[in-house]
Design an enzyme around this catalytic site. Structure first.
Site, short mmCIF file in Angstrom:
data_model
loop_
_atom_site.label_atom_id
_atom_site.label_comp_id
_atom_site.label_asym_id
_atom_site.label_seq_id
_atom_site.Cartn_x
_atom_site.Cartn_y
_atom_site.Cartn_z
N LEU A 182 -9.56 -7.30 -13.20
CA LEU A 182 -10.97 -6.92 -13.03
C LEU A 182 -11.82 -7.57 -14.13
CD1 LEU A 182 -10.85 -3.10 -12.21
CD2 LEU A 182 -10.46 -5.06 -10.72
N HIS A 225 1.48 0.74 -13.24
CA HIS A 225 2.23 -0.44 -13.66
C HIS A 225 3.72 -0.07 -13.70
CE1 HIS A 225 2.92 -4.32 -15.46
NE2 HIS A 225 3.69 -3.74 -16.35
N ASP A 285 -8.86 -0.78 -18.97
CA ASP A 285 -9.92 -1.26 -19.86
C ASP A 285 -9.98 -2.77 -19.71
OD1 ASP A 285 -7.84 -2.26 -21.33
OD2 ASP A 285 -8.10 -0.90 -23.04
N GLU A 286 -10.61 -3.44 -20.65
CA GLU A 286 -10.84 -4.88 -20.44
C GLU A 286 -9.63 -5.75 -20.77
OE1 GLU A 286 -14.72 -6.01 -21.99
OE2 GLU A 286 -15.49 -4.06 -21.33
N ARG A 331 -5.53 -8.58 -8.63
CA ARG A 331 -6.51 -9.36 -9.38
C ARG A 331 -6.88 -8.62 -10.65
NH1 ARG A 331 -7.69 -13.26 -6.04
NH2 ARG A 331 -8.36 -14.33 -7.90
N GLY A 376 0.78 -1.24 0.00
CA GLY A 376 0.00 0.00 0.00
C GLY A 376 0.80 1.28 0.00
N ASN A 431 -4.77 2.56 -12.99
CA ASN A 431 -3.83 1.56 -12.47
C ASN A 431 -2.42 2.08 -12.62
OD1 ASN A 431 -2.89 -1.02 -11.51
ND2 ASN A 431 -2.36 -1.53 -13.64
C1 GRF Z 1 3.86 -1.31 -7.38
O1 GRF Z 1 5.13 -1.63 -7.89
C2 GRF Z 1 2.89 -1.08 -8.50
O2 GRF Z 1 3.47 -0.52 -9.64
C3 GRF Z 1 2.42 -2.47 -8.82
O3 GRF Z 1 2.34 -3.12 -7.57
C4 GRF Z 1 3.24 -2.49 -6.66
C5 GRF Z 1 2.41 -2.04 -5.50
O4 GRF Z 1 3.17 -1.52 -4.44
N1 GRF Z 1 1.17 -2.42 -9.53
P1 GRF Z 1 2.44 -0.80 -3.23
O5 GRF Z 1 1.46 -1.81 -2.63
O6 GRF Z 1 1.74 0.41 -3.75
O7 GRF Z 1 3.53 -0.46 -2.26
#
Ligand code: GRF
Length: 202
Positions: A92, A108, A140-141, A90, A11, A106
């Site tokens: 979606l 990434h 998106d999907e 997960r 988090g 999101n």
């Molecule tokens: C991050 O590296 C994010 O890019 C990826 O999952 C990780 C989450 O880290 N989707 P955190 O839980 O926000 O510390």
């Protein structure tokens, strides 16, 4: 704008967004709830310590569609208008995505469209890229596919390991996610096809 943040673990991105909201760096935003699909996610305690309401919606062997419907209900119940996935592990369902059209973000840890999927930092490191980075995009999907909101490049140095690159990327993720949420909430930007751009004349 009521924001719902979905997490599965640490988090740190959630906390970065929550701190920015608390400090007034995302005008008009309020964190309505942090939801985890795992009761043991360390991010839940972090959210509570910041006075944010939390909920746990565990999958408990149910089908994705049922699990997602429960999360959507939790979000709608709190009039959430923007959903931020922050280390939510997960995929979606299409129903979830359609419940919040262009209202799910999101983060990434790669420069999309390179290195989609799990362990993106290690994928990039092992590929030998000189520039890694992170992307905030609309969901998106398709996996890691929606329109890009912001990206940030991060150098890969000769003495790096996959772990040190990941740590450098993570530090940038926090600032990038805050800026992406600010842009989406501000209404100063709009989507033109796949291009998320500032409104002309602003
Ligand atoms: C991050 O590296 C994010 O890019 C990826 O999952 C990780 C989450 O880290 N989707 P955190 O839980 O926000 O510390």
């Amino acid at each position: 704008m009521n924001i719902g943040i979905l997490i599965s673990g640490r988090g740190s991105n959630m906390a970065a967004i929550a701190e920015a909201v608390r400090d007034g760096r995302i005008p008009g935003a309020r964190i309505a709830v942090v939801i985890s699909d795992k009761a043991e996610a360390p991010g839940l305690a972090k959210a509570r310590s910041m006075g944010i309401e939390t909920a746990v919606v565990e999958r408990r062997g149910r089908k994705r569609i049922e699990h997602d419907a429960e999360i959507v209900a939790e979000l709608k119940r709190r009039s959430v208008g923007l959903v931020c996935l922050a280390g939510y592990m997960r995929l979606l369902s299409a129903d979830f995505v359609r419940a919040f059209p262009e209202r799910i973000l999101n983060i990434h840890p790669s420069l999309l469209p390179a290195f989609k999927g799990l362990d993106a930092q290690r994928q990039a490191f092992e590929y030998g890229v000189k520039l890694a980075g992170c992307t905030v995009h609309f969901v998106d999907e398709e996996l890691d596919h929606g329109a890009i909101i912001c990206q940030k490049a991060v150098p890969v140095l000769d003495d790096d390991s996959a772990e040190s690159v990941a740590a450098r990327i993570l530090a940038e993720e926090h600032a990038l996610y805050v800026e992406a949420v600010r842009r989406v909430v501000s209404d100063e930007y709009f989507l033109e096809g796949r291009r998320f751009r500032r409104r002309p004349g602003l």
